[in-house]
Write a protein that holds these residues in place. Structure first.
Motif, PDB file in Angstrom:
ATOM      1  N   GLN A  85     -24.445 -44.358 -16.931  1.00  0.00           N
ATOM      2  CA  GLN A  85     -24.463 -42.843 -16.080  1.00  0.00           C
ATOM      3  C   GLN A  85     -24.144 -41.878 -16.972  1.00  0.00           C
ATOM      4  O   GLN A  85     -23.224 -41.715 -17.441  1.00  0.00           O
ATOM      5  CB  GLN A  85     -23.158 -43.134 -15.061  1.00  0.00           C
ATOM      6  CG  GLN A  85     -23.364 -44.053 -14.016  1.00  0.00           C
ATOM      7  CD  GLN A  85     -22.169 -44.318 -13.024  1.00  0.00           C
ATOM      8  OE1 GLN A  85     -21.427 -43.580 -13.250  1.00  0.00           O
ATOM      9  NE2 GLN A  85     -22.265 -45.388 -12.286  1.00  0.00           N
ATOM     10  N   GLN A  86     -25.224 -41.095 -17.234  1.00  0.00           N
ATOM     11  CA  GLN A  86     -25.077 -39.949 -18.219  1.00  0.00           C
ATOM     12  C   GLN A  86     -24.834 -38.986 -17.372  1.00  0.00           C
ATOM     13  O   GLN A  86     -25.266 -38.396 -16.395  1.00  0.00           O
ATOM     14  CB  GLN A  86     -26.609 -39.640 -18.721  1.00  0.00           C
ATOM     15  CG  GLN A  86     -26.577 -39.121 -19.959  1.00  0.00           C
ATOM     16  CD  GLN A  86     -27.832 -38.918 -20.442  1.00  0.00           C
ATOM     17  OE1 GLN A  86     -28.887 -38.661 -19.925  1.00  0.00           O
ATOM     18  NE2 GLN A  86     -28.060 -39.400 -21.620  1.00  0.00           N
ATOM     19  N   VAL A  87     -23.606 -38.146 -17.724  1.00  0.00           N
ATOM     20  CA  VAL A  87     -23.123 -37.074 -16.612  1.00  0.00           C
ATOM     21  C   VAL A  87     -23.553 -35.747 -17.261  1.00  0.00           C
ATOM     22  O   VAL A  87     -23.263 -35.288 -18.453  1.00  0.00           O
ATOM     23  CB  VAL A  87     -21.333 -36.849 -16.915  1.00  0.00           C
ATOM     24  CG1 VAL A  87     -20.858 -35.884 -16.250  1.00  0.00           C
ATOM     25  CG2 VAL A  87     -20.596 -38.344 -16.406  1.00  0.00           C
ATOM     26  N   ILE A  88     -24.673 -35.105 -16.568  1.00  0.00           N
ATOM     27  CA  ILE A  88     -25.218 -33.979 -16.987  1.00  0.00           C
ATOM     28  C   ILE A  88     -24.052 -32.653 -16.888  1.00  0.00           C
ATOM     29  O   ILE A  88     -23.962 -31.945 -17.664  1.00  0.00           O
ATOM     30  CB  ILE A  88     -26.182 -33.530 -16.017  1.00  0.00           C
ATOM     31  CG1 ILE A  88     -27.378 -34.538 -16.452  1.00  0.00           C
ATOM     32  CG2 ILE A  88     -26.745 -32.052 -16.051  1.00  0.00           C
ATOM     33  CD1 ILE A  88     -28.516 -34.332 -15.644  1.00  0.00           C
ATOM     34  N   LEU A  89     -23.122 -32.650 -16.065  1.00  0.00           N
ATOM     35  CA  LEU A  89     -22.401 -31.661 -15.689  1.00  0.00           C
ATOM     36  C   LEU A  89     -20.949 -32.205 -14.762  1.00  0.00           C
ATOM     37  O   LEU A  89     -21.361 -32.527 -13.891  1.00  0.00           O
ATOM     38  CB  LEU A  89     -22.548 -30.284 -14.988  1.00  0.00           C
ATOM     39  CG  LEU A  89     -21.696 -29.134 -15.032  1.00  0.00           C
ATOM     40  CD1 LEU A  89     -21.370 -28.761 -16.314  1.00  0.00           C
ATOM     41  CD2 LEU A  89     -22.164 -27.912 -14.202  1.00  0.00           C
ATOM     42  N   ALA A  90     -19.921 -31.999 -15.526  1.00  0.00           N
ATOM     43  CA  ALA A  90     -18.619 -32.300 -14.758  1.00  0.00           C
ATOM     44  C   ALA A  90     -18.082 -31.444 -13.982  1.00  0.00           C
ATOM     45  O   ALA A  90     -17.900 -30.161 -14.281  1.00  0.00           O
ATOM     46  CB  ALA A  90     -17.510 -33.150 -15.611  1.00  0.00           C
ATOM     47  N   ASN A  91     -17.419 -31.540 -12.915  1.00  0.00           N
ATOM     48  CA  ASN A  91     -16.772 -30.641 -11.847  1.00  0.00           C
ATOM     49  C   ASN A  91     -17.395 -29.258 -11.797  1.00  0.00           C
ATOM     50  O   ASN A  91     -16.568 -28.234 -11.774  1.00  0.00           O
ATOM     51  CB  ASN A  91     -15.657 -30.307 -12.785  1.00  0.00           C
ATOM     52  CG  ASN A  91     -14.572 -31.322 -12.943  1.00  0.00           C
ATOM     53  OD1 ASN A  91     -14.595 -32.272 -12.176  1.00  0.00           O
ATOM     54  ND2 ASN A  91     -14.102 -31.391 -14.036  1.00  0.00           N
ATOM     55  N   PRO A  92     -18.686 -29.392 -11.728  1.00  0.00           N
ATOM     56  CA  PRO A  92     -19.232 -27.898 -11.016  1.00  0.00           C
ATOM     57  C   PRO A  92     -18.795 -27.604  -9.728  1.00  0.00           C
ATOM     58  O   PRO A  92     -18.214 -28.370  -8.980  1.00  0.00           O
ATOM     59  CB  PRO A  92     -20.940 -28.475 -10.894  1.00  0.00           C
ATOM     60  CG  PRO A  92     -20.917 -29.861 -10.586  1.00  0.00           C
ATOM     61  CD  PRO A  92     -19.706 -30.438 -11.289  1.00  0.00           C
ATOM     62  N   ASP A  93     -18.688 -26.372  -9.525  1.00  0.00           N
ATOM     63  CA  ASP A  93     -18.126 -25.716  -8.286  1.00  0.00           C
ATOM     64  C   ASP A  93     -19.447 -25.449  -7.244  1.00  0.00           C
ATOM     65  O   ASP A  93     -19.213 -25.636  -6.133  1.00  0.00           O
ATOM     66  CB  ASP A  93     -17.479 -24.245  -8.490  1.00  0.00           C
ATOM     67  CG  ASP A  93     -16.376 -24.355  -9.386  1.00  0.00           C
ATOM     68  OD1 ASP A  93     -15.653 -25.199  -9.108  1.00  0.00           O
ATOM     69  OD2 ASP A  93     -16.099 -23.471 -10.339  1.00  0.00           O
ATOM     70  N   GLN A  94     -20.544 -25.420  -8.051  1.00  0.00           N
ATOM     71  CA  GLN A  94     -21.704 -25.123  -7.118  1.00  0.00           C
ATOM     72  C   GLN A  94     -22.853 -25.453  -7.815  1.00  0.00           C
ATOM     73  O   GLN A  94     -22.797 -25.535  -9.206  1.00  0.00           O
ATOM     74  CB  GLN A  94     -21.866 -23.697  -6.695  1.00  0.00           C
ATOM     75  CG  GLN A  94     -21.866 -22.784  -7.585  1.00  0.00           C
ATOM     76  CD  GLN A  94     -21.847 -21.509  -7.025  1.00  0.00           C
ATOM     77  OE1 GLN A  94     -21.587 -20.934  -6.107  1.00  0.00           O
ATOM     78  NE2 GLN A  94     -22.274 -20.296  -7.880  1.00  0.00           N
ATOM     79  N   ALA A  95     -24.253 -25.785  -7.083  1.00  0.00           N
ATOM     80  CA  ALA A  95     -25.356 -26.034  -7.799  1.00  0.00           C
ATOM     81  C   ALA A  95     -26.462 -24.894  -7.193  1.00  0.00           C
ATOM     82  O   ALA A  95     -26.394 -24.645  -5.959  1.00  0.00           O
ATOM     83  CB  ALA A  95     -25.856 -27.571  -7.305  1.00  0.00           C
ATOM     84  N   VAL A  96     -26.846 -24.715  -8.052  1.00  0.00           N
ATOM     85  CA  VAL A  96     -28.099 -23.528  -7.971  1.00  0.00           C
ATOM     86  C   VAL A  96     -29.215 -24.138  -8.353  1.00  0.00           C
ATOM     87  O   VAL A  96     -29.738 -24.391  -9.459  1.00  0.00           O
ATOM     88  CB  VAL A  96     -27.913 -22.131  -8.852  1.00  0.00           C
ATOM     89  CG1 VAL A  96     -29.030 -21.209  -8.643  1.00  0.00           C
ATOM     90  CG2 VAL A  96     -26.477 -21.580  -8.492  1.00  0.00           C
ATOM     91  N   PHE A  97     -30.328 -24.515  -7.269  1.00  0.00           N
ATOM     92  CA  PHE A  97     -31.560 -24.972  -7.572  1.00  0.00           C
ATOM     93  C   PHE A  97     -32.715 -23.986  -7.425  1.00  0.00           C
ATOM     94  O   PHE A  97     -32.995 -23.269  -6.731  1.00  0.00           O
ATOM     95  CB  PHE A  97     -31.866 -25.970  -6.290  1.00  0.00           C
ATOM     96  CG  PHE A  97     -30.730 -27.169  -6.365  1.00  0.00           C
ATOM     97  CD1 PHE A  97     -30.453 -27.843  -7.586  1.00  0.00           C
ATOM     98  CD2 PHE A  97     -30.043 -27.419  -5.169  1.00  0.00           C
ATOM     99  CE1 PHE A  97     -29.450 -28.759  -7.419  1.00  0.00           C
ATOM    100  CE2 PHE A  97     -29.109 -28.454  -5.235  1.00  0.00           C
ATOM    101  CZ  PHE A  97     -28.642 -29.141  -6.397  1.00  0.00           C
ATOM    102  N   VAL A  98     -33.296 -23.946  -8.731  1.00  0.00           N
ATOM    103  CA  VAL A  98     -34.497 -22.886  -9.015  1.00  0.00           C
ATOM    104  C   VAL A  98     -35.649 -23.625  -8.626  1.00  0.00           C
ATOM    105  O   VAL A  98     -35.943 -24.628  -9.211  1.00  0.00           O
ATOM    106  CB  VAL A  98     -34.252 -22.326 -10.231  1.00  0.00           C
ATOM    107  CG1 VAL A  98     -35.121 -21.114 -10.216  1.00  0.00           C
ATOM    108  CG2 VAL A  98     -32.874 -21.943 -10.594  1.00  0.00           C
ATOM    109  N   PHE A  99     -36.583 -22.968  -8.129  1.00  0.00           N
ATOM    110  CA  PHE A  99     -38.034 -23.393  -7.744  1.00  0.00           C
ATOM    111  C   PHE A  99     -38.849 -21.964  -7.960  1.00  0.00           C
ATOM    112  O   PHE A  99     -38.263 -20.970  -7.809  1.00  0.00           O
ATOM    113  CB  PHE A  99     -38.138 -24.000  -6.440  1.00  0.00           C
ATOM    114  CG  PHE A  99     -37.648 -25.579  -6.389  1.00  0.00           C
ATOM    115  CD1 PHE A  99     -38.800 -26.501  -6.646  1.00  0.00           C
ATOM    116  CD2 PHE A  99     -36.410 -25.771  -6.392  1.00  0.00           C
ATOM    117  CE1 PHE A  99     -38.101 -27.917  -6.899  1.00  0.00           C
ATOM    118  CE2 PHE A  99     -35.840 -27.207  -6.639  1.00  0.00           C
ATOM    119  CZ  PHE A  99     -36.759 -28.066  -6.583  1.00  0.00           C
ATOM    120  N   ALA A 100     -40.030 -22.314  -8.440  1.00  0.00           N
ATOM    121  CA  ALA A 100     -41.142 -21.094  -8.307  1.00  0.00           C
ATOM    122  C   ALA A 100     -41.661 -21.172  -7.173  1.00  0.00           C
ATOM    123  O   ALA A 100     -42.003 -22.084  -6.672  1.00  0.00           O
ATOM    124  CB  ALA A 100     -41.736 -21.281  -9.684  1.00  0.00           C
ATOM    125  N   CYS A 101     -42.120 -19.920  -6.526  1.00  0.00           N
ATOM    126  CA  CYS A 101     -43.010 -19.857  -5.553  1.00  0.00           C
ATOM    127  C   CYS A 101     -44.348 -20.073  -5.805  1.00  0.00           C
ATOM    128  O   CYS A 101     -45.065 -20.756  -5.041  1.00  0.00           O
ATOM    129  CB  CYS A 101     -43.048 -18.244  -4.998  1.00  0.00           C
ATOM    130  SG  CYS A 101     -41.477 -17.919  -4.223  1.00  0.00           S
TER     131      CYS A 101
END
Ligand SMILES: Nc1nc2c(ncn2[C@@H]2O[C@H](COP(=O)(O)OP(=O)(O)OP(=O)(O)O)[C@@H](O)[C@H]2O)c(=O)[nH]1
Ligand SMILES: [Mg+2]
Ligand SMILES: [Zn+2]
Length: 334
Positions: A85-101
């Protein structure tokens, strides 16, 4: 003489070394040997972890204790000894998911999977629909407009203008429909810079994971939010990174107004591990509200009689794409 022990936040991790932000500045640390003893199935320390470090007179330090994680974004890495289990980020408050139109065309099923991961971790999720200059705001709202009513705010953004004809920017995707050709007149897109202030406000004061497919403009957006960051965008980074794929740096960038943001690579393989098929409907907010009304309490919302979810889909109260994502995730498709 015993070393001073101070609290800190891991802001960078590379090849076994950790950079810890403390009251008295950045300290480069290694992990205390005794922490590594015993069996472990994942990263013991990761970017975002709150730690206690002991500082040496030479300015280096060691991580003595790691506080329990509130949440984590995890990637499963199959290894001969088992899945790690590779931890990309511990304890984030929020996730921002970016997609392009467009360029690359948004894959909303991937977005829905990310949203389930955020729900499971109890994280607030925000969507950024970038590159609105390529399709126009109106069309962008048609693509992403069904997310805010189910609880996911959408920021419509344009980090930068398209390059002049002849410069293909972004990834060229085979499965991409032709994007709308738009005449924005001389001087580039009228949308340029849109959404940047809104994104800045969203990020300020929080620890955010910024994630999304390659080429959607994550680094461009962060550079627009905070010009001092100087993150490499695709044109440069691609040439630069040839043969450097073994480098594995994870980093939290401090924001001028407070808070941190992580430009998280490898989100594509973010794990939705440990999720039972029966609990999946609980991670789709608009479905979770309906399941109590299904006739059977073990309803799979597929073809069972008296299914409130299906009824809502048929009545147009649940978006068919979200329902489709639910069925596919439940069937184990990615
Ligand atoms: N037309 C248009 N192009 C953009 C916009 N934002 C970024 N781009 C372009 O999209 C390409 C990819 O941008 P990056 O910021 O490197 O994308 P990324 O998401 O960081 O990509 P990875 O680092 O590979 O994950 C670059 O050529 C940018 O110039 C936008 O709003 N409109
Ligand atoms: Mg990038
Ligand atoms: Zn049902």
């Amino acid at each position: 003489m015993s070393a001073e022990i101070i609290p800190g936040l891991i802001v960078r991790s590379q090849s076994g070394f950790f950079t810890v932000q403390t009251e008295s500045g950045l300290v480069t640390c290694h992990l205390r040997g005794r922490l590594k003893q015993g069996k472990h199935v994942g990263d013991l320390a990761a970017v975002g972890d709150r730690v206690q470090v002991s500082c040496q007179p030479d300015g280096t330090g060691s991580i003595e204790t790691i506080e329990p994680r509130r949440s984590a974004l995890v990637r499963l890495d199959p290894r001969p000894q088992g899945v790690y289990q590779q931890v990309i980020l511990a304890n984030p408050d929020q996730a921002v998911f970016v997609f392009a139109c467009a360029r690359p065309a948004p894959r909303l099923r991937m977005l829905d999977r990310f949203l389930v991961i955020a729900e499971k971790q109890g994280l607030a999720a925000i969507i950024v629909a970038n590159k609105i200059d390529l399709v126009g705001r109106e069309h962008a709202e048609k693509m992403f407009g069904f997310y805010p009513p189910i609880g996911y705010p959408v920021i419509y953004a344009c980090a930068k203008a398209a390059l002049p004809e002849g410069h293909r920017d972004g990834a060229s995707c085979g499965d991409e429909p032709p994007y709308v050709q738009r005449d924005n007149g001389a001087g580039g897109a009228r949308e340029i810079g849109q959404g940047v202030e809104e994104l800045r406000e969203t990020l300020t004061g929080k620890v955010s994971a910024l994630a999304g497919p390659s080429g959607v403009g994550k680094s461009s957006l962060l550079n627009a939010v905070q010009p001092g960051l100087g993150l490499a965008v695709r044109e440069i980074s691609e040439a630069f990174q040839k043969g450097r794929h073994t480098t594995n740096v994870r980093q939290l960038f401090p924001l001028e107004g407070g808070g941190y943001v992580a430009d998280t690579p490898g989100m594509r393989s973010l794990a939705l591990w440990d999720t039972e098929p029966e609990e999946l409907d609980g991670y789709f907010p608009e479905l979770a509200a309906l399941v109590a009304a299904c006739q059977f309490n073990d309803c799979r919302h597929k073809s069972e009689p008296g299914c409130a979810v299906r009824a809502a889909v048929e009545a147009g109260r649940v978006h068919p794409q979200r329902y489709d994502s639910y069925l596919r995730l439940r069937a184990g498709e990615e």
